[in-house]
Scaffold this active site. Structure first.
Site, mmCIF file in Angstrom:
data_model
loop_
_atom_site.group_PDB
_atom_site.id
_atom_site.type_symbol
_atom_site.label_atom_id
_atom_site.label_comp_id
_atom_site.label_asym_id
_atom_site.label_seq_id
_atom_site.Cartn_x
_atom_site.Cartn_y
_atom_site.Cartn_z
ATOM 1 N N GLY A 1 9.267 6.435 7.709
ATOM 2 C CA GLY A 1 10.715 6.196 7.810
ATOM 3 C C GLY A 1 11.309 6.467 9.182
ATOM 4 O O GLY A 1 12.507 6.714 9.294
ATOM 5 N N ASN B 1 11.777 4.310 11.533
ATOM 6 C CA ASN B 1 12.742 3.235 11.811
ATOM 7 C C ASN B 1 14.028 3.438 11.013
ATOM 8 O O ASN B 1 15.118 3.171 11.514
ATOM 9 C CB ASN B 1 12.140 1.861 11.505
ATOM 10 C CG ASN B 1 11.301 1.338 12.650
ATOM 11 O OD1 ASN B 1 11.827 0.897 13.667
ATOM 12 N ND2 ASN B 1 9.981 1.428 12.494
ATOM 13 N N LEU C 1 8.125 -9.111 -1.115
ATOM 14 C CA LEU C 1 9.194 -9.491 -2.044
ATOM 15 C C LEU C 1 8.980 -10.931 -2.508
ATOM 16 O O LEU C 1 8.597 -11.801 -1.713
ATOM 17 C CB LEU C 1 10.554 -9.340 -1.350
ATOM 18 C CG LEU C 1 10.903 -7.895 -0.958
ATOM 19 C CD1 LEU C 1 12.097 -7.856 -0.007
ATOM 20 C CD2 LEU C 1 11.167 -7.030 -2.194
ATOM 21 N N HIS D 1 8.159 -6.125 12.485
ATOM 22 C CA HIS D 1 6.701 -6.245 12.390
ATOM 23 C C HIS D 1 6.068 -5.796 13.720
ATOM 24 O O HIS D 1 6.549 -6.175 14.784
ATOM 25 C CB HIS D 1 6.325 -7.703 12.083
ATOM 26 C CG HIS D 1 4.862 -7.907 11.926
ATOM 27 N ND1 HIS D 1 4.186 -7.544 10.768
ATOM 28 C CD2 HIS D 1 3.925 -8.393 12.773
ATOM 29 C CE1 HIS D 1 2.901 -7.816 10.926
ATOM 30 N NE2 HIS D 1 2.719 -8.329 12.128
HETATM 31 C C1 GRF Z 1 6.455 0.088 11.729
HETATM 32 O O1 GRF Z 1 5.520 0.047 12.764
HETATM 33 C C2 GRF Z 1 6.812 -1.300 11.272
HETATM 34 O O2 GRF Z 1 6.718 -2.259 12.270
HETATM 35 C C3 GRF Z 1 5.769 -1.577 10.233
HETATM 36 O O3 GRF Z 1 5.553 -0.338 9.590
HETATM 37 C C4 GRF Z 1 5.859 0.720 10.477
HETATM 38 C C5 GRF Z 1 6.816 1.638 9.785
HETATM 39 O O4 GRF Z 1 6.990 2.873 10.409
HETATM 40 N N1 GRF Z 1 6.187 -2.655 9.368
HETATM 41 P P1 GRF Z 1 8.119 3.877 9.924
HETATM 42 O O5 GRF Z 1 7.923 4.116 8.441
HETATM 43 O O6 GRF Z 1 9.457 3.259 10.214
HETATM 44 O O7 GRF Z 1 7.912 5.127 10.720
#
Ligand code: GRF
Length: 192
Positions: A18, A20, A96, A112
């Site tokens: 999490g 991001n 989804l 991504h």
């Molecule tokens: C990120 O690198 C995103 O691009 C990919 O999964 C990862 C998630 O990381 N889809 P986080 O859970 O946000 O730390």
């Protein structure tokens, strides 16, 4: 301008760390931010990201996707109840369904860890290193029914060095993601 269109009620979908989500919460708290995060959805009750949601008093909903149809139906109910305008997928490891995308009927964005259309799917960093690419990066794109294939909103490049390992490249790409996701959301909302 962004502040003239009002804040979009946003749901963030996560499965793991999490980081991001944490970055998007920070972004949503900026003065004149274009989003307000009202809901965090996870398919994993142990997702560390849920802690950030709770700390920030954001409503959470967990459903394990063992029965995808039922989970998606329940999520749609939550999204409608919270009048969600925008979904941001942030490390959400479930795909989804077409039906879900159609029923939600509002934009869904995803981040991504590669320069799409290269390296859709998993293990992007390993594949970049194996092919000795000079660049990698992150992409924010719209979600459609095909994996990692919707319209690209914005990308951020990083250099790949000879000494990079999957771990070091992942960490570089994640830094790029924190820069990219808020900017891509802004760009998308201003243009739509
Ligand atoms: C990120 O690198 C995103 O691009 C990919 O999964 C990862 C998630 O990381 N889809 P986080 O859970 O946000 O730390």
């Amino acid at each position: 301008m962004v502040n003239l269109i009002g804040k979009k009620n946003t749901a963030v979908f996560i499965s793991g760390k999490g980081s991001n989500l944490r970055n998007l919460i920070k972004f949503s708290k900026q003065k004149n931010s274009c989003i307000k995060i009202d809901l965090v959805i996870s398919n994993n009750k142990n997702s560390k990201g849920l802690i950030y949601a709770k700390k920030n008093k954001i409503q959470t909903y967990i459903t394990n996707f063992k029965n995808k149809k039922i989970s998606e139906k329940k999520i749609i109910k939550y999204l409608k109840n919270s009048s969600i305008d925008l979904i941001c997928l942030a490390g959400f490891m479930k795909i989804l369904s077409k039906n879900f995308i159609k029923n939600f009927n509002n934009p869904i964005l995803n981040i991504h860890p590669s320069l799409l259309p290269k390296y859709k799917g998993l293990n992007t960093h390993e594949r970049v290193l194996k092919n000795k690419d000079k660049y990698s990066g992150a992409t924010v794109h719209l979600v459609n029914s095909k994996l990692d294939s919707g319209t690209i909103i914005m990308q951020k490049k990083v250099n790949v060095l000879n000494k990079d390992t999957p771990k070091s490249l992942k960490s570089k790409v994640q830094q790029a993601e924190y820069w990219l996701y808020p900017r891509a959301i802004k760009k998308f909302l201003v243009n739509s």
